[in-house]
Design a protein around this motif. Structure first.
Motif, PDB file in Angstrom:
ATOM      1  N   PHE A   1      33.246  63.613 -12.785  1.00 32.01           N
ATOM      2  CA  PHE A   1      34.083  64.063 -13.676  1.00 32.01           C
ATOM      3  C   PHE A   1      33.091  64.407 -14.709  1.00 32.01           C
ATOM      4  CE2 PHE A   1      37.748  61.806 -11.642  1.00 32.01           C
ATOM      5  CZ  PHE A   1      38.444  62.809 -11.670  1.00 32.01           C
ATOM      6  N   PRO A   2      33.478  65.278 -15.782  1.00 35.91           N
ATOM      7  CA  PRO A   2      32.271  65.648 -16.686  1.00 35.91           C
ATOM      8  C   PRO A   2      32.189  64.696 -17.887  1.00 35.91           C
ATOM      9  CG  PRO A   2      34.584  66.941 -17.018  1.00 35.91           C
ATOM     10  CD  PRO A   2      34.677  66.188 -15.737  1.00 35.91           C
ATOM     11  N   ASP A   3      33.101  63.701 -17.781  1.00 31.65           N
ATOM     12  CA  ASP A   3      32.747  62.400 -18.662  1.00 31.65           C
ATOM     13  C   ASP A   3      31.997  61.398 -18.047  1.00 31.65           C
ATOM     14  OD1 ASP A   3      34.934  61.410 -17.491  1.00 31.65           O
ATOM     15  OD2 ASP A   3      36.035  61.115 -19.162  1.00 31.65           O
ATOM     16  N   SER A   4      31.583  61.366 -16.704  1.00 27.00           N
ATOM     17  CA  SER A   4      30.822  60.151 -16.024  1.00 27.00           C
ATOM     18  C   SER A   4      31.789  59.184 -15.763  1.00 27.00           C
ATOM     19  CB  SER A   4      29.556  59.793 -16.601  1.00 27.00           C
ATOM     20  OG  SER A   4      28.654  60.930 -16.741  1.00 27.00           O
ATOM     21  N   LEU A   5      33.004  59.268 -15.894  1.00 30.96           N
ATOM     22  CA  LEU A   5      33.913  58.247 -15.759  1.00 30.96           C
ATOM     23  C   LEU A   5      34.959  58.418 -14.671  1.00 30.96           C
ATOM     24  CD1 LEU A   5      34.834  57.217 -19.549  1.00 30.96           C
ATOM     25  CD2 LEU A   5      33.496  55.724 -17.997  1.00 30.96           C
ATOM     26  N   PRO A   6      35.326  57.547 -13.773  1.00 33.16           N
ATOM     27  CA  PRO A   6      36.258  57.579 -12.819  1.00 33.16           C
ATOM     28  C   PRO A   6      37.813  57.583 -13.411  1.00 33.16           C
ATOM     29  CG  PRO A   6      35.894  55.347 -13.083  1.00 33.16           C
ATOM     30  CD  PRO A   6      34.785  55.854 -14.012  1.00 33.16           C
ATOM     31  N   MET A   7      38.566  58.072 -12.756  1.00 30.41           N
ATOM     32  CA  MET A   7      39.964  57.789 -12.786  1.00 30.41           C
ATOM     33  C   MET A   7      40.441  56.664 -12.045  1.00 30.41           C
ATOM     34  SD  MET A   7      41.965  61.553 -12.463  1.00 30.41           S
ATOM     35  CE  MET A   7      41.511  62.910 -13.858  1.00 30.41           C
ATOM     36  N   ILE A   8      41.257  55.669 -12.780  1.00 32.62           N
ATOM     37  CA  ILE A   8      41.578  54.295 -12.372  1.00 32.62           C
ATOM     38  C   ILE A   8      43.078  54.294 -12.777  1.00 32.62           C
ATOM     39  CG2 ILE A   8      41.372  51.956 -12.187  1.00 32.62           C
ATOM     40  CD1 ILE A   8      38.246  52.233 -12.774  1.00 32.62           C
ATOM     41  N   GLY A   9      44.111  54.231 -11.961  1.00 28.68           N
ATOM     42  CA  GLY A   9      45.331  53.915 -12.667  1.00 28.68           C
ATOM     43  C   GLY A   9      46.473  54.801 -12.001  1.00 28.68           C
ATOM     44  N   GLU A  10      47.801  54.749 -12.372  1.00 34.96           N
ATOM     45  CA  GLU A  10      48.805  55.467 -11.836  1.00 34.96           C
ATOM     46  C   GLU A  10      48.888  56.669 -12.615  1.00 34.96           C
ATOM     47  OE1 GLU A  10      53.443  54.299 -10.492  1.00 34.96           O
ATOM     48  OE2 GLU A  10      52.764  53.391 -12.202  1.00 34.96           O
ATOM     49  N   PHE A  11      49.190  57.727 -11.521  1.00 33.80           N
ATOM     50  CA  PHE A  11      49.759  59.101 -12.047  1.00 33.80           C
ATOM     51  C   PHE A  11      50.985  59.113 -12.692  1.00 33.80           C
ATOM     52  CE2 PHE A  11      46.545  60.157  -8.801  1.00 33.80           C
ATOM     53  CZ  PHE A  11      45.516  61.048  -9.333  1.00 33.80           C
ATOM     54  N   ASP A  12      50.795  59.543 -13.829  1.00 31.24           N
ATOM     55  CA  ASP A  12      52.183  59.430 -14.685  1.00 31.24           C
ATOM     56  C   ASP A  12      53.588  60.031 -14.007  1.00 31.24           C
ATOM     57  OD1 ASP A  12      50.917  58.124 -16.630  1.00 31.24           O
ATOM     58  OD2 ASP A  12      50.238  60.178 -17.824  1.00 31.24           O
TER      59      ASP A  12
END
Length: 415
Positions: free
Chosen positions: A353-364
């Motif tokens: 991702f462009p911010d170097s952070l992963p996605m962690i959690g539920e999709f709204d």
């Protein structure tokens, strides 16, 4: 009968999540097309670094892009067909390169990376393979004396957060890593690190441990996800699987699965390469980064591994054979006594991702579907804590850190 939590993807993130859920008594099913942990997680540089908390986009990086792409080392490349996707992603990447954003992102990376060594050792405990994680320093080697290195924003952030940093000159560097070329005049030692003696073997061991805890590991090619009345159906080549909760941990392949569900994420395919020298003839005591060439070298059970290159291309594009000769030349320049006769060449796909952070959690908008992907260059470090956070979320336990920086809707613009 309770339906198992289904994890799609058996790389480092999927395996660590399966272990963390199983330790909490949850039934778990893990699906992957290949052997657990033998794709992207297999080929990394082996650095397990609590202090790899600096994002890829830094202030002034836009000035360096021409030399990164066209200079003598050329650690960055973009395939021609990928430019239409690369331009919007790259602009977002550059917007994350302000001093304030770097500090904020580093603050979000820290809790994911900080417990990595301890969590890997916990997962390996009792397997008989605890030796696969070895204490070491991370040596950032420079070809100039660089007396002001520790004043750089990246090192200042680490120091402010408690990292043990040491600047050494050529003589001390040569004592620490005698195989390193005398062209290197200084290095920053980042203490309190560890290195994996075989990332692929660690993943195999974790998979075997997961099985002993009751995790069902299935080998099947995941085709699509479909919402059904009581949860989700995972459609694979050989069968379909029903479940109430799904964790998407397929790395660079994750975007393809959520797109048909109406979720568009700016996930770039950033390919990395390694060259391994089985009969290297030299051995490193620590993980070593050549700061100029942007590669990392580590001695492993199967030889000396040199990993690097950032190549943006389609997920199914063929590997670039020119990377091998370039990386071999860079490795020989860094380690003059390296035996380069026998080599193994590998390419893997980082999900960035462009911010170097992963996605962690539920999709709204998709109850029961959880993200655990997008770890960029930091997957090996972030995987164990990602697994812990997802296990907490799925067992209705409040995580002990602020998870808002990893939220799944952070790239969605308000209408």
């Amino acid at each position: 009968m309770t339906q198992p939590i289904t994890i799609l993807g058996a790389g480092a993130v999927g395996l660590c999540t399966a272990l963390s859920l199983a330790e909490r008594g949850q039934p778990v099913r893990l699906i992957d097309r290949g052997d657990p942990g033998q794709e992207t997680s297999f080929g990394n540089a082996g650095v397990i670094s609590p202090w790899s908390i600096i994002p890829q986009s830094m202030p002034g990086i836009w000035k360096k892009i021409p030399s990164l792409m066209f200079g003598p080392q050329r650690p960055l490349s973009v395939r021609a067909a990928y430019w239409p996707k690369m331009i919007p992603w790259g602009l977002s990447f550059l917007r994350n390169g302000t001093t304030q954003r770097v500090q904020d992102i580093a603050g979000a990376m820290e809790p994911l990376c900080a417990p990595s060594i301890d969590l890997y050792r916990r997962h390996l405990q009792g397997t008989g393979q605890e030796h696969l994680v070895q204490d070491s320093a991370y040596v950032h080697a420079f070809r100039s004396e660089n007396p002001d290195a520790l004043q750089g924003l990246d090192y200042r952030i680490r120091a402010e957060k408690g990292a043990d940093l040491e600047l050494v000159g050529a003589d001390e560097l040569s004592r620490i890593e005698p195989a390193l070329s005398r062209e290197f005049k200084a290095a920053v030692l980042v203490h309190g690190q560890a290195r994996a003696l075989s990332p692929g073997k660690i993943m195999t061991v974790l998979a075997e441990k997961a099985k002993t805890l009751g995790v069902e590991i299935l080998r099947d090619d995941i085709q699509s996800l479909r919402r059904v009345t009581e949860g989700w159906e995972v459609l694979c080549s050989n069968a379909s699987y029903r479940c109430n909760k799904v964790i998407l941990a397929m790395g660079a392949w994750s975007a393809e699965l959520v797109n048909p569900l109406g979720i568009s994420v700016p996930l770039a395919v950033e390919r990395g390469y390694h060259v391994e020298f089985p009969a290297a003839g030299v051995e490193l005591q620590n993980s070593v980064m050549d700061v100029d060439a942007k590669f990392v070298a580590s001695s492993m059970e199967d030889g000396l591994r040199v990993a690097g290159q950032a190549e943006f291309a389609a997920i199914d594009a063929r590997e670039d054979p020119s990377k091998k000769s370039r990386m071999m030349a860079q490795a020989k320049a860094a380690f003059p006594d390296l035996n380069t006769i026998e080599t193994r060449f590998w390419m893997g796909r980082r999900p960035s991702f462009p911010d170097s952070l992963p996605m962690i959690g539920e999709f709204d908008a998709l109850p029961g579907l959880f993200a655990g992907f997008g770890h960029s260059h930091y997957g090996l470090m972030m995987a164990p804590k990602t697994g812990e956070l997802l296990a907490e979320m799925l067992t209705d336990t409040s995580p002990n850190i602020d998870c808002r920086p990893y939220r799944t809707n952070r790239f969605t613009r308000a209408k």
